[in-house]
Design an enzyme around this catalytic site. Sequence first.
Site, PDB file in Angstrom:
ATOM      1  N   ARG A 120      -0.993   9.740   1.870  1.00  0.00           N
ATOM      2  CA  ARG A 120      -2.420  10.046   1.748  1.00  0.00           C
ATOM      3  C   ARG A 120      -2.731  11.541   1.733  1.00  0.00           C
ATOM      4  O   ARG A 120      -3.640  11.981   1.034  1.00  0.00           O
ATOM      5  CB  ARG A 120      -3.193   9.388   2.899  1.00  0.00           C
ATOM      6  CG  ARG A 120      -3.452   7.919   2.672  1.00  0.00           C
ATOM      7  CD  ARG A 120      -4.251   7.325   3.808  1.00  0.00           C
ATOM      8  NE  ARG A 120      -4.616   5.947   3.515  1.00  0.00           N
ATOM      9  CZ  ARG A 120      -5.196   5.142   4.393  1.00  0.00           C
ATOM     10  NH1 ARG A 120      -5.476   5.580   5.610  1.00  0.00           N
ATOM     11  NH2 ARG A 120      -5.507   3.909   4.064  1.00  0.00           N
ATOM     12  N   HIS A 157      -9.156  10.353   3.747  1.00  0.00           N
ATOM     13  CA  HIS A 157      -8.911   9.320   2.748  1.00  0.00           C
ATOM     14  C   HIS A 157      -9.213   9.908   1.379  1.00  0.00           C
ATOM     15  O   HIS A 157     -10.255  10.508   1.172  1.00  0.00           O
ATOM     16  CB  HIS A 157      -9.790   8.090   2.997  1.00  0.00           C
ATOM     17  CG  HIS A 157      -9.285   6.868   2.303  1.00  0.00           C
ATOM     18  ND1 HIS A 157      -9.349   6.722   0.932  1.00  0.00           N
ATOM     19  CD2 HIS A 157      -8.692   5.747   2.770  1.00  0.00           C
ATOM     20  CE1 HIS A 157      -8.827   5.552   0.597  1.00  0.00           C
ATOM     21  NE2 HIS A 157      -8.418   4.942   1.701  1.00  0.00           N
ATOM     22  N   ARG A 184      -0.726   9.295   9.150  1.00  0.00           N
ATOM     23  CA  ARG A 184      -0.623   7.853   9.389  1.00  0.00           C
ATOM     24  C   ARG A 184      -0.211   7.097   8.129  1.00  0.00           C
ATOM     25  O   ARG A 184      -0.741   7.326   7.046  1.00  0.00           O
ATOM     26  CB  ARG A 184      -1.968   7.324   9.875  1.00  0.00           C
ATOM     27  CG  ARG A 184      -2.038   5.810  10.053  1.00  0.00           C
ATOM     28  CD  ARG A 184      -3.400   5.403  10.563  1.00  0.00           C
ATOM     29  NE  ARG A 184      -4.443   5.645   9.592  1.00  0.00           N
ATOM     30  CZ  ARG A 184      -4.942   4.722   8.761  1.00  0.00           C
ATOM     31  NH1 ARG A 184      -4.454   3.497   8.768  1.00  0.00           N
ATOM     32  NH2 ARG A 184      -5.920   5.023   7.935  1.00  0.00           N
ATOM     33  N   GLU A 219       0.849  -1.190   0.000  1.00  0.00           N
ATOM     34  CA  GLU A 219       0.000   0.000   0.000  1.00  0.00           C
ATOM     35  C   GLU A 219       0.887   1.243   0.000  1.00  0.00           C
ATOM     36  O   GLU A 219       2.114   1.150   0.108  1.00  0.00           O
ATOM     37  CB  GLU A 219      -0.949  -0.012   1.206  1.00  0.00           C
ATOM     38  CG  GLU A 219      -2.026  -1.093   1.084  1.00  0.00           C
ATOM     39  CD  GLU A 219      -3.031  -1.057   2.215  1.00  0.00           C
ATOM     40  OE1 GLU A 219      -2.914  -0.179   3.096  1.00  0.00           O
ATOM     41  OE2 GLU A 219      -3.930  -1.914   2.223  1.00  0.00           O
ATOM     42  N   HIS A 271     -11.272  10.354   7.621  1.00  0.00           N
ATOM     43  CA  HIS A 271     -11.083   8.910   7.682  1.00  0.00           C
ATOM     44  C   HIS A 271     -10.431   8.446   8.980  1.00  0.00           C
ATOM     45  O   HIS A 271     -10.839   7.436   9.543  1.00  0.00           O
ATOM     46  CB  HIS A 271     -10.219   8.472   6.496  1.00  0.00           C
ATOM     47  CG  HIS A 271     -10.004   6.999   6.400  1.00  0.00           C
ATOM     48  ND1 HIS A 271     -11.048   6.120   6.200  1.00  0.00           N
ATOM     49  CD2 HIS A 271      -8.869   6.244   6.459  1.00  0.00           C
ATOM     50  CE1 HIS A 271     -10.570   4.880   6.136  1.00  0.00           C
ATOM     51  NE2 HIS A 271      -9.255   4.927   6.306  1.00  0.00           N
TER      52      HIS A 271
END
Length: 534
Positions: free
Chosen positions: A286, A240, A380, A121, A345
Amino acid sequence: MPSRLHDLTRRTDDVVIVGGGLAGLFCALKLAPRPVTVISAAPLGQGASTAWAQGGIAAAVAEGDSAEAHATDTIAVGAGLVDEAVALGLAREAGARIHDLLHYGVPFDRDLEGKLAVAREAAHSARRIVHVRGDMAGKAIMSALIEAVRRTPSIRVIEGYAAEALLTEDGAVAGLQLRKAGDAFANPVNIASRAVVLATGGIGHLYAVTTNPAEASGLGLAIAARAGAVIADPEFVQFHPTAIMVGRDPAPLATEALRGEGATLINDRGERFMLARHPLAELAPRDIVARGVFAEIAAGHGAFLDARDALGTHFAEKFPTVYASCMAAGIDPARQPIPVAPAAHYHMGGISVDIHGRTSLKGLWAGGEVSSTGAHGANRLASNSLLEAVVYAARIAEDISGSSIAAPARSPLASMSRNSAMPALSEANLRAMMTSHVGVIRDGDRLAEAVRSFAAIERDTGNVDLRNMATTALLVASSAWARRESRGAHYRSDCPTEKPALAHRTMTTLATAREIAASLNERAPARTAQPMIA
């Protein structure tokens, strides 16, 4: 149900855990056979963000990977605020916690050789995400843990009750005030306990556009702050980049793993707009991807996730949850691009805890998204949240098991004043202001307006639910106003660069947030109290 609750007021040996998600249930299991009571507003398996998690758990379990490499990636994404020792400890405990989950029955994907299958990811330097059927990790983990909890005799589960306040005596936590969920006029019930664990989840529902369930409204953070707990890094909210925009609240999520498998982000002209924004394009951190998507939408070009070439007819097999969400909205993701937008998110901030999960209040621990451990910094790393939840849940259980917890005093615990039904319009207004003023892109003027508005609600409303929402919103907005730079998920258009002097975590309290609001009301921001720097 009421008789069981009143019986609990006489039990002083129970550890009380608030929250029926991953952190709460894992902690309860790890505490067995010690008596534990789990309080969950929704039935177990519902209302927890864990059950909706599509990504998986990051763990350096593959050959050639290492905990040190995992920690390095975590630190790099956190924009200078990650506690490096915490990140390394988290990564080193990952394997043991994955083993625990396997023991509880979680059916993680395996390869042809029977080894754990791992995927990649965004911002990970290796394939290290452990999945269940592509995008069903959260649901599978919760199902396994719920079954394990139900068959553990030392765990008592009370569903349908929400915590609305922490009760304290002599500066220590003495219990909780509960109410029946959904009944604004029900009488409160007090539960005495000298060991309370908050595992209530995040704050996503404070925003009008979110991937989180309605229960993620910042309750745990608010009741801890109102009791005087130190709050860490509340300004850092992760958006997100690929919530599926089909008119649902909460918005369904198009997991980041889709981009890991080759799906691209395009606009309405078919152009891949992330190529010009970051060398990693769709696999950039992100916050960068979220701002890219936001900017493309703001420019009127729209944003879409295109998996036609990467997955095509294999989409339904590899990502059944996303496929079902799209098909329910009339979109065939094997043949059509998916309309997406950034959505609230994950909250990197929360109740400040140490490496054992202890808060600044005696007798109170916190784990999962409601806490802030220092592992995430300003942004994160993908799939670190479930890992953090199980690692700290296990640490909390170990810490409580080694502690001598005195029984609460026998004197009655005072209740807070009862609330009336929450005005729907006020909640909607608060959520709309969080999205417009404290969202993906922020600026000082709008943040100041939000601070003043949330402080007024927090001060004046007689509704406990709305006050708790406003308390958390005030903490987020005031710390965002005070951090006059852009770092990680916190981006201010009027302060668009990082400032090296501000490469420190925020440590604040509700009293400090109120002081900021008061000075903004006096139109004297230069004299505004600042959150403490750790």
